[in-house]
Design an enzyme around this catalytic site. Structure first.
Site, mmCIF file in Angstrom:
data_model
loop_
_atom_site.group_PDB
_atom_site.id
_atom_site.type_symbol
_atom_site.label_atom_id
_atom_site.label_comp_id
_atom_site.label_asym_id
_atom_site.label_seq_id
_atom_site.Cartn_x
_atom_site.Cartn_y
_atom_site.Cartn_z
ATOM 1 N N HIS A 10 0.850 -1.196 0.000
ATOM 2 C CA HIS A 10 0.000 0.000 0.000
ATOM 3 C C HIS A 10 0.882 1.242 0.000
ATOM 4 O O HIS A 10 2.082 1.179 0.306
ATOM 5 C CB HIS A 10 -0.960 0.031 1.194
ATOM 6 C CG HIS A 10 -0.266 0.127 2.524
ATOM 7 N ND1 HIS A 10 0.379 1.267 2.968
ATOM 8 C CD2 HIS A 10 -0.092 -0.792 3.513
ATOM 9 C CE1 HIS A 10 0.896 1.053 4.169
ATOM 10 N NE2 HIS A 10 0.638 -0.190 4.524
ATOM 11 N N SER A 13 1.904 -5.468 6.936
ATOM 12 C CA SER A 13 1.560 -5.167 5.548
ATOM 13 C C SER A 13 2.745 -5.453 4.633
ATOM 14 O O SER A 13 3.883 -5.109 4.942
ATOM 15 C CB SER A 13 1.137 -3.703 5.401
ATOM 16 O OG SER A 13 2.190 -2.847 5.744
ATOM 17 N N ASP A 16 -4.217 -19.747 11.494
ATOM 18 C CA ASP A 16 -3.122 -20.403 12.208
ATOM 19 C C ASP A 16 -3.193 -20.058 13.698
ATOM 20 O O ASP A 16 -3.086 -18.887 14.089
ATOM 21 C CB ASP A 16 -1.786 -19.947 11.620
ATOM 22 C CG ASP A 16 -0.642 -20.864 12.014
ATOM 23 O OD1 ASP A 16 -0.371 -20.986 13.224
ATOM 24 O OD2 ASP A 16 -0.029 -21.455 11.111
#
Length: 444
Positions: free
Chosen positions: A249, A391, A376
């Site tokens: 991003h 990210s 998980d």
């Protein structure tokens, strides 16, 4: 029956028929066919329409793609059966579908591109980004007399988010140099000539500094900044091209929330010291620090909607994969099991299980192509879900790099968004741009 009522009833019946047709599987399959379809050289694909009719498929360049295994300009096909499309060489062609060979149904532009492989990352990196100019992040008042305060910057109509790229005709991108120029202009009594970028438009402005009687110096009445720093995750690198991509991003200024134009910068090794766990309504974060003596991994050349990109000068350590993996195009990614590679302690990259719960059809680059869920138990126990700093963590499905983690759902941090790797490769210059196929917060 009154003719008006008869026409009305016919209209109702036709409207109902069209509505029912729109919900039918064949119509939805036809509507889902993208206008641009991407394949790797040598790859095969199946297009399923499930329509009980015959049609004609015409191919502009049959040497680029074969239909149902045949080199033909025109092929008759039964739309009840899947259409086999095989990429034979790189290039572009158009495939047109006509009902009964006459009624156009759909035209698809097919792009056949070379195979691409990259090494998935997952390493936590420190990001030091230098802006292409001096960013205006606020105004402040200068005391010019006992009861009078002014803001020269505000009076000159500089706005928050403006970027000053030159002063008196000289390029500027270092805050340290502004003070001397301000003092010189104030003492000479001549206004400073500023070149300013505002939302892509270049403006020429004049600003006369004011003398601050409290600290005995000239001031602009502006809060300014020239850099940003933070922690993120390396998504991929391509050693053969010395190129990398990270974050997934854009980096925005913390005050203006506007993308930072790149004037330089670097990525460096970073060490995760602890995790502030995510909770509903409160996304957590990786706590990490940069090594003073740590090696620089690469420079920063681009800051786009899909992350930061540049040239790699040193290969990162502690990765999961030593060899490059193939990438999946956007139209290959499916809902189902996958993994992410990321760091939750120190520098070691680990694999964690996720589920891709939704895939958006994207013919052209757009963010938030994937919705993912952390499954998980190890990762949930250690982080509570997706945390800021995660990210850019690469997403792997069926042995292929398919995307990167980009955002966390604030009210449910076990879920988040991802972008397709295809769009990151395009911005990294590894793929031809012409062929590229609850509230939330960026997980940066």
């Amino acid at each position: 029956m009154n003719p008006g009522k008869w026409y009305r009833w016919v209209g109702y019946i036709l409207s109902l028929a069209i509505l029912l047709l729109g919900f039918s599987t064949p119509f939805q399959n036809l509507a889902s066919l993208p206008s641009n379809y991407r394949l790797f050289d040598g790859q095969e694909a199946r297009l399923s329409l499930s329509m009980p009719v015959t049609a004609q498929v015409s191919v502009e360049n049959p040497d680029i793609v074969h239909i149902n295994g045949l080199f033909r300009y025109f092929s008759q096909v039964r739309l009840n059966d899947p259409i086999q499309v095989a990429a034979k060489r790189t290039g572009h062609t158009e495939m047109t579908l006509k009902l009964f060979g006459k009624v156009p149904l759909r035209t698809v532009r097919v792009h056949v591109i070379p195979q691409i492989k990259v090494i998935p990352g997952g390493q936590t990196i420190g990001v030091k980004l230098k802006s292409a100019g001096i960013l205006v992040v606020g105004h402040h008042q200068v005391t010019v007399s006992g009861n009078r305060k002014v803001s020269p910057g505000e009076e000159a109509r500089l706005q928050i988010g403006d970027m000053i790229i030159s002063i008196d005709g000289k390029p500027i991108n270092e805050v340290e140099k502004v003070g001397a120029l301000t003092e010189s202009a104030g003492k000479s009594g001549k206004p400073m000539k500023l070149t300013v970028m505002r939302r892509g438009e270049k403006l020429e402005m004049k600003l006369m500094p004011a003398f601050d009687i409290l600290d005995r110096s000239y001031r602009l009445g502006l809060y300014i900044r020239d850099s940003a720093a933070g922690v993120g995750t390396l998504t991929f690198y391509a050693p053969s091209r010395n190129t990398y991509g990270a974050l997934g991003h854009v980096i925005t200024d913390m005050d203006t929330q506007m993308p930072i134009a790149v004037g330089g910068g670097e990525i460096v090794h970073s060490n995760v010291t602890s995790i502030a766990k995510s909770q509903n309504g409160d996304p957590g974060e990786k706590i990490a620090h940069f090594f003073r003596e740590g090696k620089t991994l690469g420079n920063i050349e681009k800051n786009t909607s899909f992350g930061i990109f540049g040239k790699m000068t040193a290969l990162p350590d502690h990765g999961v994969e030593e060899s490059a993996l193939p990438i999946a195009l956007a139209n290959e990614v499916k809902p189902g099991a996958a993994q992410i590679y990321t760091v939750v302690s120190g520098q070691k990259v680990e694999k964690f299980d996720i589920e891709i719960t939704h895939v958006s059809r994207q013919d052209f680059p757009a963010t938030k192509g994937l919705v993912l869920k952390i499954t998980d138990k190890r990762l949930l126990e250690r982080t509570g879900g997706i945390v800021q700093g995660m990210s850019g963590s690469p997403i792997i499905q069926n042995g292929k790099v398919v995307g990167a983690v980009t955002h966390v759902f604030v009210n449910n941090p076990t879920n988040g968004y991802g972008c397709f790797i295809e769009w990151m490769l395009r911005d990294a210059g590894l793929m031809d741009e012409g062929t590229s196929s609850a509230p939330y917060r960026q997980a940066s």
